[in-house]
Motif scaffolding. Structure first.
Motif, PDB file in Angstrom:
ATOM      1  N   LEU A  16      -9.130  -9.017   1.155  1.00 15.31           N
ATOM      2  CA  LEU A  16     -10.071  -9.587   0.185  1.00 15.31           C
ATOM      3  C   LEU A  16      -9.437 -10.731  -0.607  1.00 15.31           C
ATOM      4  O   LEU A  16     -10.124 -11.693  -0.971  1.00 15.31           O
ATOM      5  CB  LEU A  16     -10.551  -8.496  -0.772  1.00 15.31           C
ATOM      6  N   LEU A  17      -8.134 -10.648  -0.873  1.00 13.18           N
ATOM      7  CA  LEU A  17      -7.445 -11.707  -1.610  1.00 13.18           C
ATOM      8  C   LEU A  17      -7.204 -12.945  -0.751  1.00 13.18           C
ATOM      9  O   LEU A  17      -7.209 -14.070  -1.257  1.00 13.18           O
ATOM     10  CB  LEU A  17      -6.111 -11.192  -2.150  1.00 13.18           C
ATOM     11  N   GLY A  46       0.818  -1.203   0.000  1.00 10.88           N
ATOM     12  CA  GLY A  46       0.000   0.000   0.000  1.00 10.88           C
ATOM     13  C   GLY A  46       0.854   1.256   0.000  1.00 10.88           C
ATOM     14  O   GLY A  46       0.526   2.249  -0.667  1.00 10.88           O
ATOM     15  N   THR A  51       4.747 -10.551   0.143  1.00 10.95           N
ATOM     16  CA  THR A  51       4.292  -9.171  -0.059  1.00 10.95           C
ATOM     17  C   THR A  51       5.277  -8.162   0.528  1.00 10.95           C
ATOM     18  O   THR A  51       5.496  -7.093  -0.046  1.00 10.95           O
ATOM     19  CB  THR A  51       2.899  -8.956   0.565  1.00 10.95           C
ATOM     20  N   LEU A 111      -6.213   1.084   1.644  1.00 12.86           N
ATOM     21  CA  LEU A 111      -6.611   0.384   0.416  1.00 12.86           C
ATOM     22  C   LEU A 111      -5.793  -0.880   0.206  1.00 12.86           C
ATOM     23  O   LEU A 111      -6.330  -1.933  -0.170  1.00 12.86           O
ATOM     24  CB  LEU A 111      -6.457   1.324  -0.784  1.00 12.86           C
ATOM     25  N   GLY A 112      -4.482  -0.795   0.466  1.00  9.05           N
ATOM     26  CA  GLY A 112      -3.630  -1.972   0.314  1.00  9.05           C
ATOM     27  C   GLY A 112      -3.997  -3.079   1.279  1.00  9.05           C
ATOM     28  O   GLY A 112      -4.039  -4.261   0.909  1.00  9.05           O
ATOM     29  N   LEU A 150      -7.366  -4.644   0.203  1.00  8.70           N
ATOM     30  CA  LEU A 150      -7.185  -5.502  -0.973  1.00  8.70           C
ATOM     31  C   LEU A 150      -6.573  -6.837  -0.577  1.00  8.70           C
ATOM     32  O   LEU A 150      -7.014  -7.899  -1.044  1.00  8.70           O
ATOM     33  CB  LEU A 150      -6.308  -4.788  -1.995  1.00  8.70           C
ATOM     34  N   LEU A 151      -5.563  -6.795   0.289  1.00  7.53           N
ATOM     35  CA  LEU A 151      -4.920  -8.040   0.723  1.00  7.53           C
ATOM     36  C   LEU A 151      -5.900  -8.916   1.504  1.00  7.53           C
ATOM     37  O   LEU A 151      -5.934 -10.142   1.322  1.00  7.53           O
ATOM     38  CB  LEU A 151      -3.699  -7.722   1.585  1.00  7.53           C
TER      39      LEU A 151
END
Length: 267
Positions: free
Chosen positions: A70-71, A46, A94, A63-64, A67-68
């Protein structure tokens, strides 16, 4: 004129401790400690996103982390690996990708030490506003879904029978943790962020008699650790973020030593 520059770092630390108490309790109950580490390491991507796109780094961190999170949900469902193995792979991968990408950016300097170990004393008014705004949303969601989150923590199967949307509630908890981790990185850093989530609830567990009481005591313990840690940082000129974690650890050891006395008193 009295210099009150320390009010912003103190406010940021106390707000984070207040939010981390109940959320950290769910981390302890659900044995998700390594998940917090994974989110913290992945949040460095992020930072990379924020540097490359020139957007607010706090927003980029959030946001980062989201996103992680959700993945990770579909990865855990599809990968033929144990949860801790998958989280270990994602965590270190990561972190490495973020560091390599940042090193390849030309003419851009980022205070990696500040993000790795935190820089509480560098917190500014805008950071406190981010923490206060996001924290109010997180606390509102926790209060709204408290019974449902407790139900899926105690027994997902029984919660499903009672009509709770188990998978959606799990995702909600992960997303809330992702936001909290992103906010906490400014204070205690990538390498220490899990400590803020785990140690205060672990300290509260010794004397709590109900889940709600443990969540409240965890917040109190975290806020006390912030006060002691910042005092120690000013007094001995030590790093503020690690000092807060050391203070939290000291409170945890004290809770262990007092546990037999508290048990006898409760009995």
């Amino acid at each position: 004129m009295i210099d009150l520059w320390w009010l912003m770092p103190l406010a940021a630390g106390l707000l984070l401790a207040l939010i981390a108490g109940p959320l950290g309790s769910f981390v302890v109950w659900r044995r998700m400690a390594f998940f917090g580490d994974t989110l913290a390491h992945g949040a460095l991507l992020g930072i990379t996103l924020g540097v490359l796109t020139d957007i607010n780094l706090t927003l980029a961190l959030i946001l980062g982390s989201l996103l992680l999170a959700l993945l990770l949900v579909p990865l855990e469902q599809r990968a033929r690996l144990s949860s801790d193995t998958l989280l270990g792979i994602v965590s270190h991968s990561t972190l490495a990708i973020g560091l390599v990408t940042l090193s390849l950016t030309q003419g851009i300097r980022v205070d990696l030490m500040g993000y790795l170990f935190g820089d509480l004393l560098a917190v500014q008014t805008v950071d406190v506003l981010w923490i206060a705004g996001a924290g109010a949303i997180l606390l509102g969601l926790l209060i709204w879904q408290w019974q449902a989150l407790l139900a899926i923590t105690v027994s997902p199967e029984l919660a499903a029978i009672d009509g709770y949307p188990v998978q959606r509630l799990k995702l909600l908890l992960l997303l809330m943790l992702a936001v909290l981790v992103a906010l906490a990185m400014k204070v205690v850093g990538i390498l220490l962020v899990s400590a803020l989530l785990i140690i205060p609830p672990a300290s509260a567990r010794a004397s709590a008699r109900s889940p709600l009481q443990m969540a409240v005591l965890a917040s109190v313990s975290g806020m006390l650790a912030v006060l002691i840690g910042m005092w120690a940082s000013f007094h001995w000129d030590t790093p503020a973020g690690p000092s807060v974690v050391v203070a939290a650890t000291t409170l945890f050891v004290a809770s262990l030593l007092l546990q037999p006395w508290l048990s006898r008193r409760a009995g």
